[in-house]
Write a protein that holds these residues in place. Structure first.
Motif, PDB file in Angstrom:
ATOM      1  N   TYR A 118       0.834  -1.214   0.000  1.00 53.13           N
ATOM      2  CA  TYR A 118       0.000   0.000   0.000  1.00 53.13           C
ATOM      3  C   TYR A 118       0.867   1.261   0.000  1.00 53.13           C
ATOM      4  O   TYR A 118       0.564   2.228  -0.711  1.00 53.13           O
ATOM      5  CB  TYR A 118      -0.939  -0.008   1.204  1.00 53.13           C
ATOM      6  CG  TYR A 118      -2.179  -0.830   0.978  1.00 53.13           C
ATOM      7  CD1 TYR A 118      -3.152  -0.428   0.064  1.00 53.13           C
ATOM      8  CD2 TYR A 118      -2.390  -2.021   1.668  1.00 53.13           C
ATOM      9  CE1 TYR A 118      -4.302  -1.187  -0.156  1.00 53.13           C
ATOM     10  CE2 TYR A 118      -3.534  -2.791   1.451  1.00 53.13           C
ATOM     11  CZ  TYR A 118      -4.490  -2.362   0.533  1.00 53.13           C
ATOM     12  OH  TYR A 118      -5.615  -3.120   0.313  1.00 53.13           O
ATOM     13  N   ASN A 119       1.937   1.259   0.789  1.00 56.71           N
ATOM     14  CA  ASN A 119       2.813   2.431   0.818  1.00 56.71           C
ATOM     15  C   ASN A 119       3.405   2.724  -0.551  1.00 56.71           C
ATOM     16  O   ASN A 119       3.548   3.886  -0.951  1.00 56.71           O
ATOM     17  CB  ASN A 119       3.941   2.226   1.830  1.00 56.71           C
ATOM     18  CG  ASN A 119       3.503   2.464   3.259  1.00 56.71           C
ATOM     19  OD1 ASN A 119       2.400   2.953   3.505  1.00 56.71           O
ATOM     20  ND2 ASN A 119       4.344   2.112   4.210  1.00 56.71           N
ATOM     21  N   SER A 120       3.738   1.662  -1.280  1.00 60.21           N
ATOM     22  CA  SER A 120       4.308   1.837  -2.625  1.00 60.21           C
ATOM     23  C   SER A 120       3.296   2.474  -3.571  1.00 60.21           C
ATOM     24  O   SER A 120       3.641   3.366  -4.357  1.00 60.21           O
ATOM     25  CB  SER A 120       4.764   0.489  -3.180  1.00 60.21           C
ATOM     26  OG  SER A 120       5.799  -0.052  -2.392  1.00 60.21           O
ATOM     27  N   GLU A 150      -8.397   2.346   1.819  1.00 57.72           N
ATOM     28  CA  GLU A 150      -8.501   0.890   1.678  1.00 57.72           C
ATOM     29  C   GLU A 150      -7.551   0.185   2.638  1.00 57.72           C
ATOM     30  O   GLU A 150      -7.898  -0.833   3.248  1.00 57.72           O
ATOM     31  CB  GLU A 150      -8.171   0.490   0.230  1.00 57.72           C
ATOM     32  CG  GLU A 150      -8.303  -0.998  -0.050  1.00 57.72           C
ATOM     33  CD  GLU A 150      -7.969  -1.349  -1.493  1.00 57.72           C
ATOM     34  OE1 GLU A 150      -7.150  -2.270  -1.689  1.00 57.72           O
ATOM     35  OE2 GLU A 150      -8.519  -0.714  -2.419  1.00 57.72           O
ATOM     36  N   MET A 151      -6.383   0.741   2.774  1.00 55.65           N
ATOM     37  CA  MET A 151      -5.372   0.195   3.683  1.00 55.65           C
ATOM     38  C   MET A 151      -5.906   0.134   5.117  1.00 55.65           C
ATOM     39  O   MET A 151      -5.807  -0.889   5.809  1.00 55.65           O
ATOM     40  CB  MET A 151      -4.138   1.106   3.609  1.00 55.65           C
ATOM     41  CG  MET A 151      -3.008   0.787   4.540  1.00 55.65           C
ATOM     42  SD  MET A 151      -1.743   2.094   4.378  1.00 55.65           S
ATOM     43  CE  MET A 151      -0.372   1.328   5.216  1.00 55.65           C
ATOM     44  N   ILE A 161       6.006   6.279   6.860  1.00 54.10           N
ATOM     45  CA  ILE A 161       6.240   6.250   5.413  1.00 54.10           C
ATOM     46  C   ILE A 161       4.958   6.589   4.659  1.00 54.10           C
ATOM     47  O   ILE A 161       4.969   7.345   3.683  1.00 54.10           O
ATOM     48  CB  ILE A 161       6.781   4.863   4.977  1.00 54.10           C
ATOM     49  CG1 ILE A 161       8.155   4.622   5.601  1.00 54.10           C
ATOM     50  CG2 ILE A 161       6.853   4.750   3.461  1.00 54.10           C
ATOM     51  CD1 ILE A 161       8.685   3.215   5.440  1.00 54.10           C
ATOM     52  N   THR A 162       3.839   6.038   5.130  1.00 54.24           N
ATOM     53  CA  THR A 162       2.540   6.318   4.508  1.00 54.24           C
ATOM     54  C   THR A 162       2.228   7.809   4.558  1.00 54.24           C
ATOM     55  O   THR A 162       1.901   8.428   3.538  1.00 54.24           O
ATOM     56  CB  THR A 162       1.409   5.559   5.239  1.00 54.24           C
ATOM     57  OG1 THR A 162       1.845   4.270   5.633  1.00 54.24           O
ATOM     58  CG2 THR A 162       0.165   5.475   4.386  1.00 54.24           C
ATOM     59  N   TYR A 163       2.336   8.361   5.767  1.00 50.34           N
ATOM     60  CA  TYR A 163       1.997   9.772   5.941  1.00 50.34           C
ATOM     61  C   TYR A 163       2.985  10.684   5.210  1.00 50.34           C
ATOM     62  O   TYR A 163       2.602  11.739   4.696  1.00 50.34           O
ATOM     63  CB  TYR A 163       1.945  10.121   7.432  1.00 50.34           C
ATOM     64  CG  TYR A 163       0.658   9.665   8.085  1.00 50.34           C
ATOM     65  CD1 TYR A 163      -0.541  10.339   7.854  1.00 50.34           C
ATOM     66  CD2 TYR A 163       0.626   8.538   8.899  1.00 50.34           C
ATOM     67  CE1 TYR A 163      -1.724   9.916   8.429  1.00 50.34           C
ATOM     68  CE2 TYR A 163      -0.557   8.104   9.480  1.00 50.34           C
ATOM     69  CZ  TYR A 163      -1.736   8.801   9.240  1.00 50.34           C
ATOM     70  OH  TYR A 163      -2.918   8.374   9.801  1.00 50.34           O
ATOM     71  N   SER A 164       4.236  10.270   5.146  1.00 55.41           N
ATOM     72  CA  SER A 164       5.235  11.077   4.435  1.00 55.41           C
ATOM     73  C   SER A 164       4.846  11.279   2.971  1.00 55.41           C
ATOM     74  O   SER A 164       4.975  12.381   2.429  1.00 55.41           O
ATOM     75  CB  SER A 164       6.607  10.398   4.522  1.00 55.41           C
ATOM     76  OG  SER A 164       7.579  11.161   3.854  1.00 55.41           O
ATOM     77  N   SER A 165       4.332  10.210   2.340  1.00 59.68           N
ATOM     78  CA  SER A 165       3.919  10.308   0.927  1.00 59.68           C
ATOM     79  C   SER A 165       2.783  11.305   0.763  1.00 59.68           C
ATOM     80  O   SER A 165       2.783  12.126  -0.162  1.00 59.68           O
ATOM     81  CB  SER A 165       3.484   8.933   0.416  1.00 59.68           C
ATOM     82  OG  SER A 165       4.556   8.031   0.449  1.00 59.68           O
TER      83      SER A 165
END
Length: 331
Positions: A118-120, A150-151, A161-165
């Protein structure tokens, strides 16, 4: 091991291939991959995935797909790590449609996406506006949010990492309210901001004319014990120049050196650009000459920035000089 008469097995080879891939030494990974096959030891999903990941991180997705097809042809089922590696590789190259095909394929095969997967996707969509300028950045971020939701719905908790994107995506779009919305949400979940997240906040607020907030988050970063990198200082220098605070830009550069961070070419590019745009091309030239004395090789961006600055500031003789030098140095 070989000298002691002990023959490497599947686990040994897989560890070697994974280690060299992580170091970026794909030639060594490939050497051991071929060697194990020659010895009749069949590579498994882990081995293939390590090799593929090495190629993906090098940006060589053609080779990565070659070994992906090979493993499937040999009856080896890819796992979620295999798919995540490819999805991430295609996302980083801006080929998000390929990432999405692989994402759909893994779900069809009953392989559940994990946090890395999901992060990708989220990162790939958030950066797509930068990689393909013709696309609508807002639409890309909407897709990032789709997979973000969805994640969470599948019970996978977002991480830094998720929030950084998302934060960086909204920063680049210039959407400060949403940038701060996801920063606040992240902190409310007890997730510690990363260096990259603070860099985005520093950059975002500075570009919007709020230099005080940029330095406020820099101070918060220091207080939190979050490591600073060259990008942190470079963003502070850049936004100081953008807000016409040349003395603060210079102080930040000196503070950076005082903290043990050695400047690289992109730092000097920022200094040259900042001084040139603030009408002080003489100081820009001074830092250009300094970087050469320090054996930091100017790149095409350095020369173009300096030449542009010379022309904007009516230093036409200097402009011709650096054009000639650029042709000689960057053949």
């Amino acid at each position: 091991m070989k000298g002691n008469g002990i023959s490497p097995d599947e686990v040994t080879y897989s560890s070697l291939i994974d280690g060299f891939s992580k170091k970026g030494d794909i030639k060594e990974s490939l050497k051991y991959f071929e060697e194990m096959k020659q010895k009749g030891i069949s590579p498994n999903a882990v081995t293939h995935t390590s090799l593929m990941d090495g190629f993906s991180k090098k940006g060589d997705l053609k080779e990565s797909l070659k070994y992906f097809d090979e493993m499937k042809a040999n009856g080896i089922s890819p796992n979620h790590v295999t798919y995540s590696s490819l999805i991430d590789g295609f996302g980083k190259k801006g080929e998000i449609e390929e990432s999405l095909k692989l994402f759909d394929e893994m779900k069809q095969k009953g392989i559940s996406p994990n946090k890395v997967t999901y992060n990708s996707l989220i990162d790939g969509y958030s950066k797509l506006g930068d990689l393909k300028e013709s696309l609508n950045k807002e639409g890309d971020l909407e897709k990032s949010l789709k997979y973000f939701k969805e994640m969470k719905q599948t019970g996978i908790n977002p991480d830094a990492i998720t929030y950084s994107s998302l934060i960086d995506g909204y920063n680049k779009k210039g959407d400060m309210p949403n940038m701060m919305k996801y920063f606040d949400e992240m902190e409310s979940r007890g997730i510690r901001p990363s260096t990259e997240i603070y860099n985005s906040l520093i950059d975002g607020w500075g570009k919007h004319g709020n230099l005080d907030n940029s330095f406020l988050y820099f101070q918060k970063m220091t207080k939190d014990g979050t490591p600073m990198n060259l990008r942190t200082f470079t963003k502070l220098i850049n936004v100081s120049f953008k807000n016409k605070n040349v003395s603060l830009a210079l102080k930040t550069f000196k503070d950076m050196q005082g903290s043990g961070h050695q400047p690289e070419v992109f730092v000097y590019n920022t200094l040259i650009d900042g001084f040139s745009k603030n009408g002080d091309v003489e100081t820009a030239i001074k830092y250009f000459e300094e970087m050469k004395r320090l054996e930091i090789s100017p790149n095409i961006i350095t020369y173009r920035t300096l030449i542009g600055g010379c022309e904007q500031n009516k230093k036409l003789e200097e402009s011709r000089k650096y054009k000639k030098e650029m042709k000689q140095k960057l053949k």
